[in-house]
Design a protein around this motif. Structure first.
Motif, PDB file in Angstrom:
ATOM      1  N   ASN A  20       0.002  11.926  -1.470  1.00 32.72           N
ATOM      2  CA  ASN A  20      -0.544  13.180  -0.964  1.00 32.72           C
ATOM      3  C   ASN A  20      -0.142  14.310  -1.897  1.00 32.72           C
ATOM      4  OD1 ASN A  20      -1.670  12.188   1.559  1.00 32.72           O
ATOM      5  ND2 ASN A  20       0.452  11.857   2.160  1.00 32.72           N
ATOM      6  N   SER A  70      -2.622   0.387  -4.231  1.00 29.01           N
ATOM      7  CA  SER A  70      -1.846  -0.841  -4.113  1.00 29.01           C
ATOM      8  C   SER A  70      -0.824  -0.836  -5.252  1.00 29.01           C
ATOM      9  CB  SER A  70      -2.761  -2.055  -4.229  1.00 29.01           C
ATOM     10  OG  SER A  70      -2.016  -3.224  -4.486  1.00 29.01           O
ATOM     11  N   ARG A  71       0.437  -0.963  -4.910  1.00 26.30           N
ATOM     12  CA  ARG A  71       1.481  -0.919  -5.946  1.00 26.30           C
ATOM     13  C   ARG A  71       1.326  -2.043  -6.959  1.00 26.30           C
ATOM     14  NH1 ARG A  71       6.842   0.424  -2.368  1.00 26.30           N
ATOM     15  NH2 ARG A  71       6.146   2.462  -1.683  1.00 26.30           N
ATOM     16  N   THR A  82      -8.563  15.887   1.990  1.00 30.65           N
ATOM     17  CA  THR A  82      -8.244  15.881   3.412  1.00 30.65           C
ATOM     18  C   THR A  82      -8.310  17.263   4.042  1.00 30.65           C
ATOM     19  OG1 THR A  82      -5.891  16.003   2.890  1.00 30.65           O
ATOM     20  CG2 THR A  82      -6.813  13.819   3.235  1.00 30.65           C
ATOM     21  N   THR A  87      -9.348  11.257  -1.781  1.00 24.42           N
ATOM     22  CA  THR A  87     -10.051  11.865  -0.657  1.00 24.42           C
ATOM     23  C   THR A  87      -9.520  13.262  -0.399  1.00 24.42           C
ATOM     24  OG1 THR A  87     -10.265   9.684   0.352  1.00 24.42           O
ATOM     25  CG2 THR A  87     -10.649  11.577   1.770  1.00 24.42           C
ATOM     26  N   LYS A 125      -4.956   6.365  -1.676  1.00 21.82           N
ATOM     27  CA  LYS A 125      -4.296   5.136  -1.233  1.00 21.82           C
ATOM     28  C   LYS A 125      -4.364   4.131  -2.374  1.00 21.82           C
ATOM     29  CE  LYS A 125      -5.092   3.682   2.951  1.00 21.82           C
ATOM     30  NZ  LYS A 125      -5.704   3.029   4.122  1.00 21.82           N
ATOM     31  N   SER A 144      -5.530  13.062  -0.876  1.00 22.18           N
ATOM     32  CA  SER A 144      -4.713  11.854  -0.767  1.00 22.18           C
ATOM     33  C   SER A 144      -5.403  10.695  -1.478  1.00 22.18           C
ATOM     34  CB  SER A 144      -4.453  11.500   0.701  1.00 22.18           C
ATOM     35  OG  SER A 144      -5.644  11.144   1.337  1.00 22.18           O
ATOM     36  N   ILE A 195       0.839  -1.198   0.000  1.00 26.50           N
ATOM     37  CA  ILE A 195       0.000   0.000   0.000  1.00 26.50           C
ATOM     38  C   ILE A 195       0.876   1.251   0.000  1.00 26.50           C
ATOM     39  CG2 ILE A 195      -1.743   1.303   1.279  1.00 26.50           C
ATOM     40  CD1 ILE A 195      -2.763  -1.308   0.058  1.00 26.50           C
ATOM     41  N   GLN A 196       0.516   2.213  -0.843  1.00 23.79           N
ATOM     42  CA  GLN A 196       1.211   3.491  -0.903  1.00 23.79           C
ATOM     43  C   GLN A 196       0.168   4.599  -0.853  1.00 23.79           C
ATOM     44  OE1 GLN A 196       3.541   4.087  -4.420  1.00 23.79           O
ATOM     45  NE2 GLN A 196       4.281   6.060  -3.773  1.00 23.79           N
ATOM     46  N   VAL A 197       0.463   5.662  -0.115  1.00 26.38           N
ATOM     47  CA  VAL A 197      -0.434   6.803  -0.025  1.00 26.38           C
ATOM     48  C   VAL A 197       0.214   7.975  -0.758  1.00 26.38           C
ATOM     49  CG1 VAL A 197      -1.622   8.413   1.500  1.00 26.38           C
ATOM     50  CG2 VAL A 197      -1.383   6.018   2.160  1.00 26.38           C
TER      51      VAL A 197
END
Length: 172
Positions: A44, A135-136, A116, A114, A133, A131, A40-42
């Motif tokens: 921003n 999945s690589r 923020t 989303t 989120k 942001s 998982i990568q976020v």
């Protein structure tokens, strides 16, 4: 002396046999849950929108600046995920660069982002923080699928807004 020789040979044989055994070094995640978390990568981003002075109403200027900041944030997320197509050309005259032009194109689909934070500066500038989120591994799969689709001549998935590859680029 005979016992010392036997002990030395036994110890050497044990070291030799032990050194040939397979080594199990595990540097990766320790469980399936850890594997999922590392995938998982976020992303921003921050988008900016300036108020347009052509609107007489202050509320309309603020809303349009806010919308511009949202669109800028979406654009930045799409750039991070899918990348940009950059086309450039340079015109020369007598071996001197006369005109240099770069154009960027972005055709992407963003879902699940989303907002923020949203705020206004004192000068009316709207700022949106967003942001996403991802999945690589899933993103890698989707980008490869998109490259395959583009290589076939298709541009967007079924139900896409435009089918012509240059239809999304405004003509100036």
């Amino acid at each position: 002396m005979n016992n010392l020789l036997k002990f030395s040979i036994a110890a050497g044989a044990a070291l030799l046999i032990g050194g040939c055994a397979p080594q199990h070094y595990h540097s990766g995640p320790s469980s399936y849950a850890d594997t999922q978390l590392s995938d998982i990568q976020v992303i921003n981003v921050t988008g900016y929108g300036a108020p347009k002075s052509t609107f007489d109403n202050l509320a309309q200027r603020r809303l349009m600046a806010l919308r511009a900041s949202e669109v800028d944030a979406y654009r930045k997320i799409a750039e991070q995920v899918a990348g940009l197509q950059i086309i450039g050309d340079t015109r020369t005259d007598d071996f001197i660069a006369d005109r240099d032009r770069l154009r960027t194109y972005l055709n992407s689909f963003v879902q699940g982002a989303t907002i923020t934070d949203q705020e206004f500066e004192a000068d009316g500038m709207a700022i949106t923080t967003m942001s996403l989120k991802i999945s690589r591994s899933e993103m890698r799969r989707m980008l490869e699928e998109e490259r395959y689709r583009k290589a076939r001549g298709d541009n967007l998935p079924q139900g896409g807004a435009y089918s012509h590859p240059n239809a999304f680029a405004p003509r100036y």
